[in-house]
Design a protein around this motif. Structure first.
Motif, PDB file in Angstrom:
ATOM      1  N   VAL A 156       0.813  -1.223   0.000  1.00  0.00           N
ATOM      2  CA  VAL A 156       0.000   0.000   0.000  1.00  0.00           C
ATOM      3  C   VAL A 156       0.845   1.272   0.000  1.00  0.00           C
ATOM      4  O   VAL A 156       0.314   2.370  -0.184  1.00  0.00           O
ATOM      5  N   ASP A 157       2.163   1.148   0.220  1.00  0.00           N
ATOM      6  CA  ASP A 157       2.990   2.357   0.230  1.00  0.00           C
ATOM      7  C   ASP A 157       3.429   2.711  -1.186  1.00  0.00           C
ATOM      8  O   ASP A 157       3.185   1.973  -2.136  1.00  0.00           O
ATOM      9  N   ASN A 158       4.073   3.858  -1.322  1.00  0.00           N
ATOM     10  CA  ASN A 158       4.568   4.315  -2.618  1.00  0.00           C
ATOM     11  C   ASN A 158       6.087   4.374  -2.653  1.00  0.00           C
ATOM     12  O   ASN A 158       6.677   5.118  -3.442  1.00  0.00           O
ATOM     13  N   GLN A 159       6.717   3.585  -1.792  1.00  0.00           N
ATOM     14  CA  GLN A 159       8.176   3.543  -1.719  1.00  0.00           C
ATOM     15  C   GLN A 159       8.681   2.360  -2.544  1.00  0.00           C
ATOM     16  O   GLN A 159       8.461   1.207  -2.182  1.00  0.00           O
ATOM     17  N   PRO A 160       9.358   2.610  -3.671  1.00  0.00           N
ATOM     18  CA  PRO A 160       9.794   1.497  -4.523  1.00  0.00           C
ATOM     19  C   PRO A 160      10.925   0.692  -3.889  1.00  0.00           C
ATOM     20  O   PRO A 160      11.787   1.237  -3.195  1.00  0.00           O
ATOM     21  N   ARG A 161      10.905  -0.599  -4.130  1.00  0.00           N
ATOM     22  CA  ARG A 161      11.995  -1.465  -3.707  1.00  0.00           C
ATOM     23  C   ARG A 161      13.179  -1.304  -4.664  1.00  0.00           C
ATOM     24  O   ARG A 161      13.103  -0.543  -5.632  1.00  0.00           O
ATOM     25  N   GLY A 162      14.251  -2.042  -4.425  1.00  0.00           N
ATOM     26  CA  GLY A 162      15.474  -1.886  -5.205  1.00  0.00           C
ATOM     27  C   GLY A 162      15.259  -1.899  -6.708  1.00  0.00           C
ATOM     28  O   GLY A 162      15.738  -1.021  -7.431  1.00  0.00           O
ATOM     29  N   SER A 163      14.534  -2.901  -7.190  1.00  0.00           N
ATOM     30  CA  SER A 163      14.228  -2.995  -8.625  1.00  0.00           C
ATOM     31  C   SER A 163      12.731  -2.850  -8.871  1.00  0.00           C
ATOM     32  O   SER A 163      12.233  -3.256  -9.923  1.00  0.00           O
ATOM     33  N   GLY A 164      12.051  -2.279  -7.882  1.00  0.00           N
ATOM     34  CA  GLY A 164      10.602  -2.155  -7.976  1.00  0.00           C
ATOM     35  C   GLY A 164      10.158  -0.868  -8.644  1.00  0.00           C
ATOM     36  O   GLY A 164      10.964   0.003  -8.984  1.00  0.00           O
ATOM     37  N   LEU A 165       8.847  -0.743  -8.822  1.00  0.00           N
ATOM     38  CA  LEU A 165       8.246   0.433  -9.455  1.00  0.00           C
ATOM     39  C   LEU A 165       6.946   0.766  -8.740  1.00  0.00           C
ATOM     40  O   LEU A 165       6.181  -0.134  -8.374  1.00  0.00           O
ATOM     41  N   GLU A 166       6.697   2.057  -8.576  1.00  0.00           N
ATOM     42  CA  GLU A 166       5.463   2.492  -7.930  1.00  0.00           C
ATOM     43  C   GLU A 166       4.658   3.387  -8.877  1.00  0.00           C
ATOM     44  O   GLU A 166       4.949   3.453 -10.076  1.00  0.00           O
ATOM     45  N   ASP A 167       3.675   4.102  -8.329  1.00  0.00           N
ATOM     46  CA  ASP A 167       2.738   4.867  -9.156  1.00  0.00           C
ATOM     47  C   ASP A 167       3.422   5.892 -10.057  1.00  0.00           C
ATOM     48  O   ASP A 167       2.942   6.166 -11.160  1.00  0.00           O
ATOM     49  N   TYR A 168       4.550   6.454  -9.593  1.00  0.00           N
ATOM     50  CA  TYR A 168       5.230   7.474 -10.391  1.00  0.00           C
ATOM     51  C   TYR A 168       5.590   6.944 -11.774  1.00  0.00           C
ATOM     52  O   TYR A 168       5.606   7.693 -12.761  1.00  0.00           O
ATOM     53  N   PHE A 169       5.890   5.642 -11.857  1.00  0.00           N
ATOM     54  CA  PHE A 169       6.249   5.046 -13.144  1.00  0.00           C
ATOM     55  C   PHE A 169       5.006   4.723 -13.965  1.00  0.00           C
ATOM     56  O   PHE A 169       4.918   5.073 -15.147  1.00  0.00           O
ATOM     57  N   TYR A 170       4.031   4.060 -13.333  1.00  0.00           N
ATOM     58  CA  TYR A 170       2.857   3.586 -14.069  1.00  0.00           C
ATOM     59  C   TYR A 170       1.936   4.723 -14.512  1.00  0.00           C
ATOM     60  O   TYR A 170       1.144   4.545 -15.435  1.00  0.00           O
ATOM     61  N   THR A 171       2.031   5.887 -13.849  1.00  0.00           N
ATOM     62  CA  THR A 171       1.204   7.037 -14.246  1.00  0.00           C
ATOM     63  C   THR A 171       1.994   8.039 -15.081  1.00  0.00           C
ATOM     64  O   THR A 171       1.457   9.082 -15.468  1.00  0.00           O
ATOM     65  N   GLY A 172       3.259   7.740 -15.348  1.00  0.00           N
ATOM     66  CA  GLY A 172       4.110   8.655 -16.107  1.00  0.00           C
ATOM     67  C   GLY A 172       3.733   8.725 -17.577  1.00  0.00           C
ATOM     68  O   GLY A 172       3.033   7.853 -18.106  1.00  0.00           O
ATOM     69  N   PRO A 173       4.212   9.754 -18.270  1.00  0.00           N
ATOM     70  CA  PRO A 173       3.840   9.970 -19.680  1.00  0.00           C
ATOM     71  C   PRO A 173       4.356   8.895 -20.628  1.00  0.00           C
ATOM     72  O   PRO A 173       3.824   8.728 -21.724  1.00  0.00           O
ATOM     73  N   LEU A 174       5.391   8.154 -20.224  1.00  0.00           N
ATOM     74  CA  LEU A 174       5.963   7.141 -21.110  1.00  0.00           C
ATOM     75  C   LEU A 174       5.317   5.768 -20.940  1.00  0.00           C
ATOM     76  O   LEU A 174       5.633   4.839 -21.683  1.00  0.00           O
ATOM     77  N   HIS A 175       4.430   5.635 -19.954  1.00  0.00           N
ATOM     78  CA  HIS A 175       3.814   4.326 -19.714  1.00  0.00           C
ATOM     79  C   HIS A 175       2.409   4.283 -20.298  1.00  0.00           C
ATOM     80  O   HIS A 175       1.587   5.157 -20.043  1.00  0.00           O
ATOM     81  N   LYS A 176       2.149   3.271 -21.091  1.00  0.00           N
ATOM     82  CA  LYS A 176       0.835   3.071 -21.697  1.00  0.00           C
ATOM     83  C   LYS A 176       0.336   1.663 -21.377  1.00  0.00           C
ATOM     84  O   LYS A 176       1.068   0.689 -21.605  1.00  0.00           O
ATOM     85  N   PRO A 177      -0.897   1.517 -20.862  1.00  0.00           N
ATOM     86  CA  PRO A 177      -1.794   2.600 -20.440  1.00  0.00           C
ATOM     87  C   PRO A 177      -1.383   3.141 -19.076  1.00  0.00           C
ATOM     88  O   PRO A 177      -0.757   2.434 -18.284  1.00  0.00           O
ATOM     89  N   GLN A 178      -1.732   4.374 -18.807  1.00  0.00           N
ATOM     90  CA  GLN A 178      -1.434   4.951 -17.504  1.00  0.00           C
ATOM     91  C   GLN A 178      -2.374   4.350 -16.457  1.00  0.00           C
ATOM     92  O   GLN A 178      -3.574   4.252 -16.677  1.00  0.00           O
ATOM     93  N   GLN A 179      -1.811   3.956 -15.337  1.00  0.00           N
ATOM     94  CA  GLN A 179      -2.598   3.289 -14.304  1.00  0.00           C
ATOM     95  C   GLN A 179      -1.872   3.389 -12.971  1.00  0.00           C
ATOM     96  O   GLN A 179      -0.723   3.830 -12.907  1.00  0.00           O
ATOM     97  N   TYR A 180      -2.561   2.980 -11.922  1.00  0.00           N
ATOM     98  CA  TYR A 180      -1.974   2.948 -10.592  1.00  0.00           C
ATOM     99  C   TYR A 180      -1.700   1.502 -10.193  1.00  0.00           C
ATOM    100  O   TYR A 180      -2.331   0.574 -10.705  1.00  0.00           O
ATOM    101  N   THR A 181      -0.754   1.317  -9.282  1.00  0.00           N
ATOM    102  CA  THR A 181      -0.553  -0.025  -8.739  1.00  0.00           C
ATOM    103  C   THR A 181      -1.821  -0.443  -8.000  1.00  0.00           C
ATOM    104  O   THR A 181      -2.556   0.397  -7.478  1.00  0.00           O
ATOM    105  N   SER A 182      -2.073  -1.735  -7.928  1.00  0.00           N
ATOM    106  CA  SER A 182      -3.362  -2.207  -7.407  1.00  0.00           C
ATOM    107  C   SER A 182      -3.504  -2.044  -5.897  1.00  0.00           C
ATOM    108  O   SER A 182      -4.600  -1.892  -5.383  1.00  0.00           O
ATOM    109  N   LYS A 183      -2.359  -2.086  -5.172  1.00  0.00           N
ATOM    110  CA  LYS A 183      -2.359  -2.016  -3.703  1.00  0.00           C
ATOM    111  C   LYS A 183      -3.287  -3.070  -3.094  1.00  0.00           C
ATOM    112  O   LYS A 183      -3.996  -2.840  -2.119  1.00  0.00           O
ATOM    113  N   ARG A 184      -3.259  -4.224  -3.696  1.00  0.00           N
ATOM    114  CA  ARG A 184      -4.026  -5.383  -3.231  1.00  0.00           C
ATOM    115  C   ARG A 184      -3.350  -6.637  -3.764  1.00  0.00           C
ATOM    116  O   ARG A 184      -2.411  -6.566  -4.563  1.00  0.00           O
ATOM    117  N   LEU A 185      -3.833  -7.787  -3.336  1.00  0.00           N
ATOM    118  CA  LEU A 185      -3.296  -9.052  -3.824  1.00  0.00           C
ATOM    119  C   LEU A 185      -3.665  -9.265  -5.291  1.00  0.00           C
ATOM    120  O   LEU A 185      -4.627  -8.677  -5.793  1.00  0.00           O
TER     121      LEU A 185
END
Length: 324
Positions: A156-185
């Motif tokens: 549920v946090d927005n702190q990326p792990r070492g090789s992880g990605l959070e909302d900043y990446f998935y909602t960025g202009p270069l990512h298609k489709p733009q979306q948020y992490t699910s924050k669920r299983l």
């Protein structure tokens, strides 16, 4: 009355044109009728199949609950619950259904555990998943990236792990489709395709021996129901055994199954079953129901995963339907 040859030709052509037009109209009416009839058959089968599939789910849940009415029961490959297929003749078609164990796989949600309303890394679940993918000869760095991105997708946090990605990446202009992490299983394996690291993996090879159950924490594996093809699962679950050890255990499992861990340890005294990356079970609380209805040349099918909670109450946790 005398009709000239020229007039005879005109009359003949006119008659032929009328016959041709009438034939075309008849063919059009016949084609439309056949199309409407087929559409009606399709609609009847589609609507009736959903009701029939729900009915067979209810019957299967009752069978599972009845099996465990007096407590958790040892389940083996020879159990009537799995051996006895369901067959029923219905006006909508022939109905076939078969129950099987759904615990002979690693639950991808086992890489996390729930703590203080957040999903945190589960070391044992991560170790099992990583070892399974290494056995499939995937690159370890890519595996680590995938694991980090899976955990970031769930937590549920927005702190990326070492090789992880959070909302900043998935909602960025270069990512298609733009979306948020699910924050669920995860609810379905296809959700893994949202993760960039998945591009490094052969999807068909990756999804073998893994599954999705909407629960965090340790995977549960019924050792009595493992087949020869499941040796990688057992090798991933027991960190100190080799592939040959796993094959030996599976091939020498008694037909009537093991009752408990002590009996298993007596047969294989050199193997440490206590240090495992998943829970070793001798019964099951997760079942896969495959159903299909065949009507003439038409076929519809469905798959349902049934979870038995506290060895008492069964319910559907996932369902997929393949229509016409």
């Amino acid at each position: 009355m005398y009709i000239k040859n020229k007039d005879k030709g005109v009359i003949l052509i006119s008659v032929l044109l009328i016959v041709l037009v009438l034939s075309a109209i008849a063919m059009s009416i016949g084609s439309n009728f056949l199309l409407a009839f087929k559409r009606s058959v399709y609609q009847d089968l589609e609507s009736n199949s959903l009701e029939l599939f729900h009915n067979i789910e209810s019957i299967s849940i009752k069978r599972i609950e009845e099996k465990n009415r007096f407590g958790s029961q040892i389940l083996t490959k020879e159990d009537p619950l799995f051996k006895d297929a369901f067959y029923y003749e219905h006006p909508s078609g022939q109905l076939f259904a078969q129950l099987s164990d759904a615990s002979n796989c690693l639950n991808i949600n086992s890489i996390v555990s729930l703590s203080n309303n957040n999903y945190i890394p589960n070391p044992k679940g991560i170790a099992a998943f990583k070892k399974l993918l290494i056995l499939k000869e995937f690159d370890e760095r890519n595996i680590d990236s995938l694991l980090d991105q899976m955990i970031d997708w769930i937590d549920v946090d927005n702190q990326p792990r070492g090789s992880g990605l959070e909302d900043y990446f998935y909602t960025g202009p270069l990512h298609k489709p733009q979306q948020y992490t699910s924050k669920r299983l995860f609810y379905d394996l296809s959700e893994l395709k949202n993760l960039p690291a998945i591009s490094y993996f052969d999807w068909k090879k990756l999804k073998e021996n893994i599954c999705v159950v909407p629960f965090a924490g340790m995977s549960k594996v019924n050792i009595n129901l493992l087949n020869e093809a499941d040796y990688e699962v057992l090798t991933a679950v027991l960190p100190n055994i080799s592939i040959n050890d796993a094959k030996l255990i599976i091939s020498n499992t008694p037909k009537d199954g093991y009752i408990d861990i002590r009996q298993l340890m007596q047969d294989f005294p050199s193997i440490d079953f206590t240090n495992s990356n998943a829970s070793i079970f001798f019964t099951s609380n997760l079942f896969l129901l495959k159903s299909e209805i065949i009507k003439d040349e038409l076929k519809v099918s469905a798959e349902s995963v049934i979870y038995l909670e506290n060895n008492r109450t069964g319910y559907i946790i996932s369902r997929s339907y393949n229509g016409l």
